[in-house]
Design a protein around this motif. Structure first.
Motif, short mmCIF file in Angstrom:
data_model
loop_
_atom_site.label_atom_id
_atom_site.label_comp_id
_atom_site.label_asym_id
_atom_site.label_seq_id
_atom_site.Cartn_x
_atom_site.Cartn_y
_atom_site.Cartn_z
N TRP A 183 0.84 -1.30 0.13
CA TRP A 183 -0.02 0.02 0.00
C TRP A 183 0.68 1.22 0.04
N ALA A 184 1.99 1.22 -0.46
CA ALA A 184 2.91 2.47 -0.70
C ALA A 184 2.09 3.31 -1.60
N TYR A 185 2.12 4.66 -1.36
CA TYR A 185 1.07 5.46 -1.82
C TYR A 185 1.57 5.88 -3.43
N GLU A 186 2.76 5.79 -3.75
CA GLU A 186 3.29 5.70 -5.02
C GLU A 186 3.30 4.45 -5.53
N ALA A 187 2.69 4.15 -6.75
CA ALA A 187 2.80 2.81 -7.23
C ALA A 187 4.23 2.26 -7.53
N LYS A 188 5.12 2.99 -7.85
CA LYS A 188 6.46 2.61 -8.05
C LYS A 188 7.29 2.07 -6.82
N ASN A 189 6.76 2.43 -5.70
CA ASN A 189 7.17 2.10 -4.66
C ASN A 189 6.84 0.94 -3.96
N ARG A 190 5.68 -0.06 -4.44
CA ARG A 190 5.16 -1.13 -3.89
C ARG A 190 5.78 -2.15 -4.28
N ILE A 191 5.91 -3.15 -3.28
CA ILE A 191 6.36 -4.45 -3.41
C ILE A 191 6.02 -5.22 -4.68
#
Length: 420
Positions: free
Chosen positions: A395-403
């Protein structure tokens, strides 16, 4: 006479072999659907053949009471230059392993199935389908006219359990789901067998993969360890399926516990591809977030921030915004599926699985909560911190930071080992 090597896709081989007697087989060239090696058992001791990737596929209709599945695929070594000379020898490799095996897991080869060119429409004979009742068990979906369990009757074969999804004539979701699923072949993706129609409706025929995962909730166990073992195992299987979809450039866009099936052996199948898009196509007719009358197509409780509309300010009277297809198409990605995956696992820990974010009664308040305030789903009381830390990475706000799904698969495998 040497067996004939056919040009046929893995999904079409499955549907053609399914109603045939056990031992019916097809020797075929590899296709794009055979790139998931886990589907193929390697019957080769030759390092040279393996390293050169020179092999063909032996697909066999097997006894599902032994294999827990209807069709098995075997990779057989084959030297390209001599492929048409040694096909009989290739089958001897399989038969020799069968004779040397001390188990009953091998099915004797009985009859070679030679097929005409692939039928692009995948029509099936509706006269073979019995015990259909669309009012019996399953609820009508948002874009179909009901789903029924049924039986596929075939000569010299056990009854095949299926389910049938019914659509109105000329339904876009029918054609869309048919087109996508014809190209997919993975153990953890629901298998499409074909279609048929009558004067009123069109029908899609699928394997019967059990009940919805949501119907298992709330999980009926008091032991945290048992519950987390189940969730991590399910999470591993779903992430594996989503890795396959990502490789195929497909975004599911409706990944929820109600759209995942689980059978009596604990195997899951990701299902309901009515909203799915293939990103490389560039256009998608099902792209709108809302209909022209303001009805939401997607479930806000499962959407990533980038996929949610802007929230309406209090007191605003304007109608909901209808986004363009191009705009919505760009918002969804494999990373938005990662967000939905995290919410799906949360469903398995809630008393009411249909209501993620249980403190928010109106789903239309989710855009402000998630998109504008940047909040995530709170940690359920029964969710261990090890699990919740993985979900937070979904659930990282920025898509690129999600697992990624590959990382999720590894984490779920590690958790399953811990809880075992």
């Amino acid at each position: 006479m040497s067996p004939y090597i056919q040009k046929i896709s893995a999904p079409d081989a499955i549907r053609r072999l399914l109603p045939r007697p056990c031992g019916t087989y097809i020797l075929r060239y590899t296709t794009a659907n055979d790139d998931v090696i886990s589907l193929i058992k390697i019957n080769d001791n030759s390092n040279e053949a393996s390293s050169r990737d020179n092999y063909i596929i032996l697909s066999i209709r097997v006894d599902e009471t032994i294999y827990k599945y209807y069709i098995q695929h075997y990779r057989l070594p084959c030297i390209v230059e001599k492929m048409h000379e040694n096909t009989s020898q290739l089958l001897d490799i399989y038969n020799q392993q069968q004779n040397n095996s001390k188990t009953s897991a091998f099915t004797p080869l009985q009859h070679e199935l030679i097929l005409p060119p692939e039928d692009e429409d995948w029509f099936l004979d509706k006269r073979h389908f019995l015990d259909i009742d669309f009012n019996r068990i399953r609820k009508r979906g948002a874009h179909n006219q009901g789903i029924s369990t049924a039986i596929w009757k075939s000569d010299k074969q056990n009854d095949i359990k299926i389910f049938i999804k019914r659509f109105t004539k000329d339904n876009l979701y029918f054609r869309h789901e048919l087109s996508l699923l014809k190209d997919l072949c993975h153990f953890s993706i629901v298998t499409l067998y074909g279609q048929y129609s009558d004067n009123k409706f069109s029908y899609l025929v699928f394997e019967n993969s059990g009940e919805s995962l949501e119907s298992y909730c709330p999980l009926k166990t008091r032991l945290m360890k048992t519950k987390m073992r189940f969730i991590s195992n399910v999470g591993f299987q779903i992430s594996y399926a989503m890795m396959y979809l990502e490789k195929k450039n497909i975004v599911h866009r409706d990944l929820t516990a109600s759209n995942v099936l689980i059978n009596s052996f604990g195997f899951i199948r990701v299902a309901d591809f009515g909203h799915a898009i293939k990103k490389e196509e560039g256009t998608n007719p099902l792209g709108r977030l809302q209909t022209t009358n303001g009805v939401n197509r997607f479930q806000f409780r499962f959407l990533a921030p980038e996929c949610l509309p802007d929230s309406k300010k209090k007191g605003a009277t304007e109608k909901p915004i209808v986004f363009s297809q191009a705009d919505i198409y760009a918002r969804f990605s494999s990373k938005s599926d990662v967000w939905s995956y995290g919410i799906l696992l949360i469903q398995l820990m809630l008393d009411d699985p249909s209501m993620p974010y249980p403190s928010i009664s109106d789903a239309n308040d989710l855009p402000q909560y998630v998109k504008e305030e940047g909040k995530i789903h709170p940690q359920p009381s029964e969710c261990p911190m090890d699990m919740y830390l993985i979900l937070k990475q979904c659930w990282a706000y920025e898509a690129k930071n999600r697992i990624s799904f590959s990382e999720i698969r590894d984490r779920m495998n590690a958790l399953n080992t811990i809880f075992n």
